[in-house]
Design an enzyme around this catalytic site. Structure first.
Site, PDB file in Angstrom:
ATOM      1  N   HIS A  41      -0.575   0.384  10.589  1.00 10.16           N
ATOM      2  CA  HIS A  41       0.498  -0.548  10.235  1.00 10.16           C
ATOM      3  C   HIS A  41       1.624  -0.511  11.265  1.00 10.16           C
ATOM      4  O   HIS A  41       1.819   0.484  11.972  1.00 10.16           O
ATOM      5  CB  HIS A  41       1.088  -0.199   8.865  1.00 10.16           C
ATOM      6  CG  HIS A  41       0.141  -0.431   7.723  1.00 10.16           C
ATOM      7  ND1 HIS A  41       0.139   0.342   6.582  1.00 10.16           N
ATOM      8  CD2 HIS A  41      -0.835  -1.354   7.545  1.00 10.16           C
ATOM      9  CE1 HIS A  41      -0.792  -0.093   5.750  1.00 10.16           C
ATOM     10  NE2 HIS A  41      -1.390  -1.127   6.322  1.00 10.16           N
ATOM     11  N   GLU A  74       0.816  -1.208   0.000  1.00 11.06           N
ATOM     12  CA  GLU A  74       0.000   0.000   0.000  1.00 11.06           C
ATOM     13  C   GLU A  74       0.855   1.266   0.000  1.00 11.06           C
ATOM     14  O   GLU A  74       0.398   2.339   0.391  1.00 11.06           O
ATOM     15  CB  GLU A  74      -0.974  -0.027   1.182  1.00 11.06           C
ATOM     16  CG  GLU A  74      -2.010  -1.143   1.035  1.00 11.06           C
ATOM     17  CD  GLU A  74      -2.664  -1.562   2.334  1.00 11.06           C
ATOM     18  OE1 GLU A  74      -2.271  -1.035   3.392  1.00 11.06           O
ATOM     19  OE2 GLU A  74      -3.547  -2.431   2.304  1.00 11.06           O
ATOM     20  N   ASP A 120      -0.636  -5.189   9.397  1.00 14.61           N
ATOM     21  CA  ASP A 120      -1.671  -4.403  10.045  1.00 14.61           C
ATOM     22  C   ASP A 120      -1.594  -4.679  11.541  1.00 14.61           C
ATOM     23  O   ASP A 120      -1.442  -5.832  11.959  1.00 14.61           O
ATOM     24  CB  ASP A 120      -3.065  -4.839   9.581  1.00 14.61           C
ATOM     25  CG  ASP A 120      -3.514  -4.175   8.294  1.00 14.61           C
ATOM     26  OD1 ASP A 120      -2.733  -3.390   7.725  1.00 14.61           O
ATOM     27  OD2 ASP A 120      -4.632  -4.456   7.856  1.00 14.61           O
TER      28      ASP A 120
END
Length: 593
Positions: free
Chosen positions: A531, A340, A364
């Site tokens: 994160h 991401e 995550d």
């Protein structure tokens, strides 16, 4: 073992400084002072290596340094030799500002020998005062116990501080001038993927390179990759990467032909991502000279969601393989590559990689499971490390396959090791303990494959994260703790409540009973983003030292206070170490601004 980035590796400069008064004083100190420098160089060279496996090289001044002229000679030699770290050593009084290293951006430390025959500690205090007054923060290294003048051994406490400083300082030097490669830009509104060039330039001395994701599609369509390597990579993938269950609804599952095509695409994506980072001379042979050069990227990230993944296979395979310590070319240094495009998670991944030489976990920070919630859902009472609950670390992206924890340390415990210590059998076990499940179409309309595994316990790890705060700048937070393994019935129930196709690490932070570490829930509640970067080992003290070199304050940690090692100037900003850290970082500001 070769440096895959452009630019020579930084060297460590050792500066033996001395009382310049001749006719007795200087002559009596020459041998002892130079031997201190040699002992420091030996300690560093025998204990530290670069992430690529290369040995650290120390450069010692040609002579002891008794005044301004010899300091200038040393500085000239260091510049020619590519020195990126400065360590000054002395057993005696010297003329502080005359012999000091005044380079504005090279990290500095001073080791003053603790002996009563000569006042090495007195020089250390004078030198550190000079560095502080001139705005050049330096680390002071001073042994706890008095040594005899002829003692050439480096005490354990001094060794620990020298190595901690040098590791962190070399990380600073390695980042300088390198690039962060942003493939695409913002992923699903994640602030960390809004890559901030000013942060990278001012605090890390790094470039930011932006490449649109259409470049990846162009290279796929026009076959701008090494075709021989692609054939080798695809064959290796088919042999070693075990396809997992397809959890999509039957009507959404792809047929075999589509799945095979997706395997081909994700392998090509992996080659292209790597080539965009570090280049590939094979491309020049094929007539693509510009593409062959790469972006000299020490770290990077791929946006993926959603513009790419709504149409093409996701980047999960590419991210996971790049971040692992092995691929179709064998065992090699892991890359730092963020899912991401979360650049603010790539940065602590990079910190961890440079400090430990190991692959890094990207996850995550998904869920805190309390003992009560676990019992309600599974009927099981938690015990052992898990008794106070735990945090579920899980993500579809580049959770390195090293995180299966199938590598072992010398005592047979689960570990993540520098690549040169990993055996072929250990790499094989990492692959065997991973499944590649077809991506869930609700998330990834274009398909792809997500790595599925669970991390073995009990493995010491440190989770960290950099966040940007408007008006303040970057801050670092970290939590040392352990991975844990849950019995299968518990793991299966909890894991499937989130996403059964993604890799899972169950994490228990070390608790202090106060503040953010009052309990496991508080750690989760105080984490500053979605994160976290997870590194093998308890490296919180090393991260704190590195952060101080970069002028990044630490807002949350569970490291023992007596392990915290920052420049001596921080002592002038108050007794509370956390608030002093904030004030010192603000006062001295970014190194490269």
């Amino acid at each position: 073992m070769t440096n895959r980035l452009i630019g020579r590796l930084p060297k460590v400069g050792i500066r033996p400084v001395i009382d310049g008064r001749e006719m007795g004083v200087r002559e009596s100190l020459e041998v002892q002072t130079m031997n201190m420098a040699k002992a420091a160089a030996k300690l560093i060279e025998e204990n530290l290596r670069f992430p690529g496996g290369e040995k650290i090289e120390c450069v010692i001044a040609d002579t002891t340094i008794g005044g301004v002229a010899e300091a200038a000679m040393c500085a000239d030699k260091f510049e020619r030799e590519g020195v990126g770290v400065s360590l000054t050593v002395t057993p005696a009084w010297c003329y502080g500002t005359e012999v000091m290293d005044s380079h504005p951006s090279i990290p500095k430390a001073v080791w003053g020998f603790n002996g009563t025959e000569r006042p090495g500690a007195v020089y250390l205090a004078a030198a550190l005062a000079g560095y502080t007054q001139k705005g050049l923060p330096a680390f002071g290294i001073y042994g706890r116990d008095v040594q005899d003048a002829g003692d050439q051994n480096i005490p354990a406490d001094v060794s620990e501080k020298i190595l901690r400083f040098v590791k962190a300082a070399l990380a600073v030097a390695q980042m300088k001038g390198k690039s962060y490669l942003s493939l695409g830009y913002t992923s699903m509104g994640i602030a960390g993927s809004m890559v901030n060039p000013d942060f990278f330039q001012d605090y890390l001395g790094m470039r930011t390179e932006f490449v649109d994701m259409t470049e990846v599609k162009r290279r796929i369509d026009e076959e701008i990759y090494d075709k021989e390597e692609y054939a080798k990579a695809l064959a290796w993938t088919k042999e070693n990467c075990i396809e997992g269950d397809d959890f999509n609804k039957p009507e959404m599952q792809s047929d075999r032909a589509r799945k095979d095509w997706e395997w081909e695409i994700v392998v090509k994506m992996t080659l292209i991502f790597r080539d965009l980072m570090i280049g590939n001379p094979k491309l020049k042979e094929a007539g693509f000279g510009e593409e062959a050069l790469g972006r000299n990227a020490i770290a990077g990230g791929f946006q993926g969601q959603r513009q790419w993944t709504d149409y093409y296979p996701n980047g999960d395979f590419s991210e996971a393989i790049l971040c692992s310590s092995f691929d179709w070319n064998g065992i090699r240094e892991a890359f730092v590559f963020a899912t991401e495009n979360d650049s603010l998670n790539a940065v602590p991944m990079l910190f961890g990689h440079l400090l430990t030489n190991t692959a890094q976990i990207f996850s995550d920070v998904r869920t805190y499971w309390s003992p009560e919630a676990v019992k309600r859902v599974t009927g099981v009472e938690l015990t052992g490390l898990a008794k106070d609950g735990f945090i579920h670390l899980i993500n579809s992206g580049p959770t390195t396959l090293d995180a299966t924890a199938q590598q072992k340390d010398k005592n047979g415990n689960p570990a993540m090791k520098p690549f040169w210590e990993i055996t072929e059998e250990e790499a094989k076990r990492c692959l065997e303990n991973t499944r590649w499940c077809p991506g869930e179409k609700e998330y990834f309309r274009g398909g792809g494959y997500s790595s599925q595994f669970k991390t073995a316990g009990k493995m010491p790890v440190t989770m960290s994260r950099v966040n940007l705060v408007k008006g303040l700048g970057p801050v670092l937070q970290l939590a040392e703790g352990y991975t844990i393994e849950l019995e299968y019935a518990v793991h299966n129930v909890l894991d499937r409540r989130t996403n059964p196709t993604w890799p899972t690490t169950w994490f228990v932070p070390n608790l202090t009973g106060a503040g953010a570490f009052k309990d496991v829930y508080s750690v989760m509640a105080n984490w500053g983003a979605n994160h976290g970067a997870i590194s093998f080992g308890h490296i919180g003290a090393d991260l704190i030292t590195l952060a101080s070199l970069l002028r990044i304050p630490v807002c949350m940690h569970n490291v023992d206070e007596d392990k915290i090692f920052r420049p001596s100037a921080w002592n002038a900003f108050g007794e509370n170490k956390e608030s002093a850290d904030y004030r010192a970082c603000e006062n001295f500001g970014p190194v490269y601004k």
